[in-house]
Write a protein that holds these residues in place. Structure first.
Motif, PDB file in Angstrom:
ATOM      1  N   SER A  66       0.846  -1.190   0.000  1.00 53.37           N
ATOM      2  CA  SER A  66       0.000   0.000   0.000  1.00 53.37           C
ATOM      3  C   SER A  66       0.882   1.241   0.000  1.00 53.37           C
ATOM      4  O   SER A  66       1.981   1.233   0.554  1.00 53.37           O
ATOM      5  CB  SER A  66      -0.929   0.010   1.223  1.00 53.37           C
ATOM      6  OG  SER A  66      -0.198  -0.190   2.419  1.00 53.37           O
TER       7      SER A  66
ATOM      8  N   SER B  70       0.823  -4.647   3.277  1.00 47.42           N
ATOM      9  CA  SER B  70      -0.605  -4.677   3.607  1.00 47.42           C
ATOM     10  C   SER B  70      -1.092  -6.117   3.479  1.00 47.42           C
ATOM     11  O   SER B  70      -0.525  -6.914   2.729  1.00 47.42           O
ATOM     12  CB  SER B  70      -1.416  -3.762   2.682  1.00 47.42           C
ATOM     13  OG  SER B  70      -1.253  -4.136   1.328  1.00 47.42           O
TER      14      SER B  70
ATOM     15  N   PHE C 158      -3.350   1.776   8.897  1.00 51.30           N
ATOM     16  CA  PHE C 158      -4.778   2.026   8.659  1.00 51.30           C
ATOM     17  C   PHE C 158      -5.502   0.692   8.544  1.00 51.30           C
ATOM     18  O   PHE C 158      -4.915  -0.355   8.263  1.00 51.30           O
ATOM     19  CB  PHE C 158      -4.982   2.872   7.385  1.00 51.30           C
ATOM     20  CG  PHE C 158      -4.660   2.149   6.108  1.00 51.30           C
ATOM     21  CD1 PHE C 158      -5.620   1.396   5.435  1.00 51.30           C
ATOM     22  CD2 PHE C 158      -3.387   2.222   5.555  1.00 51.30           C
ATOM     23  CE1 PHE C 158      -5.320   0.733   4.253  1.00 51.30           C
ATOM     24  CE2 PHE C 158      -3.072   1.571   4.379  1.00 51.30           C
ATOM     25  CZ  PHE C 158      -4.044   0.818   3.724  1.00 51.30           C
TER      26      PHE C 158
ATOM     27  N   GLU D 177      -9.256  -0.988   6.917  1.00 51.11           N
ATOM     28  CA  GLU D 177     -10.352  -0.736   5.978  1.00 51.11           C
ATOM     29  C   GLU D 177     -11.368  -1.872   6.027  1.00 51.11           C
ATOM     30  O   GLU D 177     -11.009  -3.047   6.060  1.00 51.11           O
ATOM     31  CB  GLU D 177      -9.826  -0.619   4.548  1.00 51.11           C
ATOM     32  CG  GLU D 177     -10.940  -0.440   3.514  1.00 51.11           C
ATOM     33  CD  GLU D 177     -10.468  -0.613   2.082  1.00 51.11           C
ATOM     34  OE1 GLU D 177     -10.978  -1.524   1.391  1.00 51.11           O
ATOM     35  OE2 GLU D 177      -9.574   0.155   1.660  1.00 51.11           O
TER      36      GLU D 177
ATOM     37  N   THR E 147     -12.371   3.789   6.068  1.00 56.19           N
ATOM     38  CA  THR E 147     -10.964   3.733   6.437  1.00 56.19           C
ATOM     39  C   THR E 147     -10.765   4.415   7.785  1.00 56.19           C
ATOM     40  O   THR E 147     -11.240   5.536   7.991  1.00 56.19           O
ATOM     41  CB  THR E 147     -10.086   4.426   5.387  1.00 56.19           C
ATOM     42  OG1 THR E 147     -10.264   3.784   4.121  1.00 56.19           O
ATOM     43  CG2 THR E 147      -8.611   4.367   5.772  1.00 56.19           C
TER      44      THR E 147
ATOM     45  N   ASN F 269     -14.394   5.792   1.925  1.00 54.42           N
ATOM     46  CA  ASN F 269     -13.537   5.731   0.742  1.00 54.42           C
ATOM     47  C   ASN F 269     -14.318   5.124  -0.423  1.00 54.42           C
ATOM     48  O   ASN F 269     -15.262   4.360  -0.213  1.00 54.42           O
ATOM     49  CB  ASN F 269     -12.252   4.944   1.019  1.00 54.42           C
ATOM     50  CG  ASN F 269     -12.479   3.450   1.155  1.00 54.42           C
ATOM     51  OD1 ASN F 269     -12.879   2.774   0.201  1.00 54.42           O
ATOM     52  ND2 ASN F 269     -12.232   2.904   2.343  1.00 54.42           N
TER      53      ASN F 269
ATOM     54  N   ARG G 183      -8.026   4.169  -3.678  1.00 55.54           N
ATOM     55  CA  ARG G 183      -9.045   4.473  -2.681  1.00 55.54           C
ATOM     56  C   ARG G 183      -9.131   5.986  -2.523  1.00 55.54           C
ATOM     57  O   ARG G 183      -8.192   6.624  -2.039  1.00 55.54           O
ATOM     58  CB  ARG G 183      -8.693   3.850  -1.335  1.00 55.54           C
ATOM     59  CG  ARG G 183      -9.422   2.559  -0.997  1.00 55.54           C
ATOM     60  CD  ARG G 183      -9.107   1.406  -1.876  1.00 55.54           C
ATOM     61  NE  ARG G 183      -9.654   0.171  -1.311  1.00 55.54           N
ATOM     62  CZ  ARG G 183      -9.561  -1.012  -1.871  1.00 55.54           C
ATOM     63  NH1 ARG G 183      -8.929  -1.138  -3.028  1.00 55.54           N
ATOM     64  NH2 ARG G 183     -10.086  -2.082  -1.308  1.00 55.54           N
TER      65      ARG G 183
ATOM     66  N   LEU H 124     -10.337   9.124  -0.635  1.00 56.39           N
ATOM     67  CA  LEU H 124     -10.780   9.492   0.704  1.00 56.39           C
ATOM     68  C   LEU H 124     -11.490  10.840   0.678  1.00 56.39           C
ATOM     69  O   LEU H 124     -11.270  11.659  -0.212  1.00 56.39           O
ATOM     70  CB  LEU H 124      -9.581   9.562   1.652  1.00 56.39           C
ATOM     71  CG  LEU H 124      -8.841   8.246   1.885  1.00 56.39           C
ATOM     72  CD1 LEU H 124      -7.525   8.497   2.633  1.00 56.39           C
ATOM     73  CD2 LEU H 124      -9.711   7.262   2.656  1.00 56.39           C
TER      74      LEU H 124
END
Length: 238
Positions: free
Chosen positions: A39, A57, A104, A106, A141, A153, A177, A179
């Motif tokens: 990511s 990720s 983060f 999701e 997120t 997102n 993604r 935001l």
């Protein structure tokens, strides 16, 4: 057309349509599996460099597959993003510098469309065990920390999937993604100016942060659809 002939034609059309509809369903209803990949962030500290600051990720994925072309996907992901003013060609007002590094999480859902009818069976329907696909959806997120970030997102991406053997799938997808916030890169007071470093007014789709994912997946099919029973004496009953 007399009633008898009309009924015959109606029943024939009904059977043909029903057969086609049933034949276009996947053998299994669901997929579940894991994903691993990378990511990276795009925002004030990275305007347009793909894969800059790539971090690890991983996640889990679940799909419902109503037919060969469409799938409904849910994912739960963890990832890491980072950024820095080091090496940037443009400069912030007053020569300000900043860097950040954060985790983060999701939770999201997407609709997928396969360009090929995806299956390793039903060759008479021209199915393929390999297919590219596109997807779009909606997610949430959350990035915890000294200054927690939370936002909806919009994921948009492309991918490919390949069925190695019956029930086992490999996949690779790349996505953006979008935001609805400009503080994804704000982790403490030292880089708080990144909310609006140039003093330019923003809107729902302007001057907001993004992140991208390159993910590889392995999934397993389960939940077989009803299959015709060929046993005349099932459960001991004629």
């Amino acid at each position: 057309m007399n009633t008898f002939l009309f009924r015959r034609v109606f029943y024939l059309v009904f059977l043909l349509v029903g057969s086609c509809w049933a034949g276009r369903a996947q053998e299994y209803k669901y997929e579940i599996g894991g994903m691993v990949g990378g990511s990276y962030y795009m925002g004030d500290l990275n305007k347009n460099a793909f894969f800059k600051g790539l971090n690890p990720s991983l996640g889990v994925v679940f799909r419902y597959t109503p037919n060969f072309r469409w799938a409904v996907k849910t994912d739960l992901l963890w990832g890491r993003v980072s950024g820095s003013t080091d090496g940037m060609e443009n400069f912030f007002p007053n020569g300000a510098t900043a860097s950040f590094d954060r985790n983060f999480f999701e939770l999201g859902g997407q609709m997928e469309f396969n360009f090929m009818p995806y299956s390793d069976k039903f060759a008479y329907l021209n199915t393929k065990r390999f297919s590219p696909y596109v997807f779009m959806g909606l997610g949430v997120t959350v990035a915890p920390g000294n200054q927690t970030f939370a936002s909806l997102n919009i994921p948009l991406g492309i991918g490919v999937k390949y069925k190695i053997i019956n029930r086992l799938n490999l996949g690779c997808e790349f996505s953006f993604r979008k935001l609805f916030g400009d503080s994804f890169d704000v982790t403490d007071g030292n880089n708080g100016f990144l909310n609006n470093p140039y003093g330019v007014a923003s809107s729902a789709f302007k001057n907001k942060d993004w992140y991208s994912l390159l993910m590889f997946s392995v999934t397993w099919d389960f939940g077989p659809r009803c299959q015709p029973c060929n046993n005349r004496f099932s459960n001991g009953v004629y």
